[in-house]
Write an enzyme that holds these catalytic residues in place. Structure first.
Site, PDB file in Angstrom:
ATOM      1  N   LYS A  91       1.846  30.813 -36.894  1.00  0.00           N
ATOM      2  CA  LYS A  91       1.722  32.156 -37.450  1.00  0.00           C
ATOM      3  C   LYS A  91       0.323  32.725 -37.201  1.00  0.00           C
ATOM      4  O   LYS A  91       0.163  33.884 -36.802  1.00  0.00           O
ATOM      5  CB  LYS A  91       2.011  32.116 -38.951  1.00  0.00           C
ATOM      6  CG  LYS A  91       1.972  33.462 -39.635  1.00  0.00           C
ATOM      7  CD  LYS A  91       2.299  33.331 -41.120  1.00  0.00           C
ATOM      8  CE  LYS A  91       2.231  34.677 -41.830  1.00  0.00           C
ATOM      9  NZ  LYS A  91       2.531  34.532 -43.282  1.00  0.00           N
ATOM     10  N   ASP A  97     -17.162  16.596 -40.192  1.00  0.00           N
ATOM     11  CA  ASP A  97     -16.806  17.991 -40.426  1.00  0.00           C
ATOM     12  C   ASP A  97     -15.701  18.142 -41.470  1.00  0.00           C
ATOM     13  O   ASP A  97     -14.922  19.082 -41.422  1.00  0.00           O
ATOM     14  CB  ASP A  97     -16.367  18.620 -39.094  1.00  0.00           C
ATOM     15  CG  ASP A  97     -16.185  20.125 -39.199  1.00  0.00           C
ATOM     16  OD1 ASP A  97     -16.873  20.748 -40.004  1.00  0.00           O
ATOM     17  OD2 ASP A  97     -15.334  20.671 -38.473  1.00  0.00           O
TER      18      ASP A  97
END
Length: 307
Positions: free
Chosen positions: A298, A131
């Site tokens: 964040k 991946d």
């Protein structure tokens, strides 16, 4: 038995010993039809802001450009279906991210498999991919006889459903090839399409990433999730499993036996309020070896605020 057949037996036996759920092998070649579908998907902008999907197109459709002299593509499945469940009060996190980052786990197994091949067979050149490279993993799984690509665009397997990771090992060794999987066993079922919270599955086998909760919570780097989709997140803060959870084929899923995929306790038990109270330092400490670190604190705060 030919050398190719003998080598294939050795490889599949070692793959099973390493804990892989299944191993299929296809001849390395250009995936012409998949190239056409990928190009159409990209031209429609369904990749969202994942610009990397547009790069290395030639390599994506032909593994011989990734590994010079490649003859075989070995596809491997690793089960990640958990035996436990999240607390009802916990923000929803896709099952694949409950334990250690699969990149670390699978990469080690791929390296071990390639080392075994080189030890038992000889000078074989190859590269393993998890991946993180331009490889059409689902297409190669189909070509190697493992399963079919379902309406939710996931690879489906009749014995195991879809809660597994896909990995590929491309090598210059000629092997005995499995027959491609050409039957679509989804039939008239549309559960994944009907239950997608954001209606991101726009056609059988086609997902518009701009609407997909997994994309919105992981890949999208914007300050906020689009307002039109915020009330459709259904509690998901990292990834989404809805299209897999409702798939009838996943009634065959069995709990994995990989110690590294043991769930991180905080994933199962922290409530939304406890998540929001975490400091960035605590977040980094708890999830340092987890896929959940990817959007950073964040990004996770943004996802949590959207609930």
């Amino acid at each position: 038995m030919t050398p190719a057949e003998r080598h294939t037996q050795l490889i599949k036996a070692e793959a099973a010993r390493l804990g892989f759920l299944q191993c299929g092998i296809a001849e390395a070649k250009e995936l012409t039809e998949d190239a056409r579908r990928l190009e159409q998907w990209l031209n429609k902008g369904h990749q969202g802001k994942m610009a990397y999907m547009e790069r290395y197109f030639d390599m994506r459709i032909d593994p011989r450009r990734l590994v010079p002299g490649a003859k075989s593509v070995i596809t491997l499945l690793l089960n990640y279906y958990p035996s436990e469940q999240q607390s009802p009060e916990a923000p929803r996190i896709a099952k694949y991210a409950w334990g250690t980052d699969y990149h670390y786990v699978i990469r080690e197994k791929l390296n071990a498999l390639l080392a075994y091949i080189q030890q038992e067979i000889g000078a074989v050149e190859g590269r393993g991919f998890v991946d993180s490279a331009p490889v059409l993993e689902r297409a190669w799984a189909r070509e190697s006889g493992i399963g079919w690509i379902g309406k939710n665009a996931n690879l489906l397997n009749r014995q195991s459903g879809s809660f597994f990771f896909l990995a590929t090992l491309v090598c210059d060794l000629e092997l005995a090839y499995d027959h491609p999987f050409r039957t679509d066993h989804c039939g008239t079922c549309t559960r994944c399409m009907d239950h997608c919270p954001t209606q991101a599955i726009i056609a059988p086998g086609a997902v518009d990433s701009n609407k997909c909760i997994s994309y919105l919570t992981i890949e999208l780097k914007d300050e906020v999730i689009p307002a039109a989709l915020q009330d459709k997140m259904a509690g998901w803060t990292f990834g989404c499993d809805v299209c897999q959870d409702v798939c009838p084929w996943n009634r065959f899923s069995k709990p994995n036996t990989e110690p590294y995929f043991e769930p991180i306790p905080e994933v199962l038990h922290l409530s939304l309020r406890e998540w929001q109270a975490l400091s960035e330092q605590e977040f980094k400490r708890i999830f340092k070896n987890s896929p959940i670190i990817r959007p950073k604190w964040k990004g996770m705060k943004r996802n949590l605020d959207a609930q």
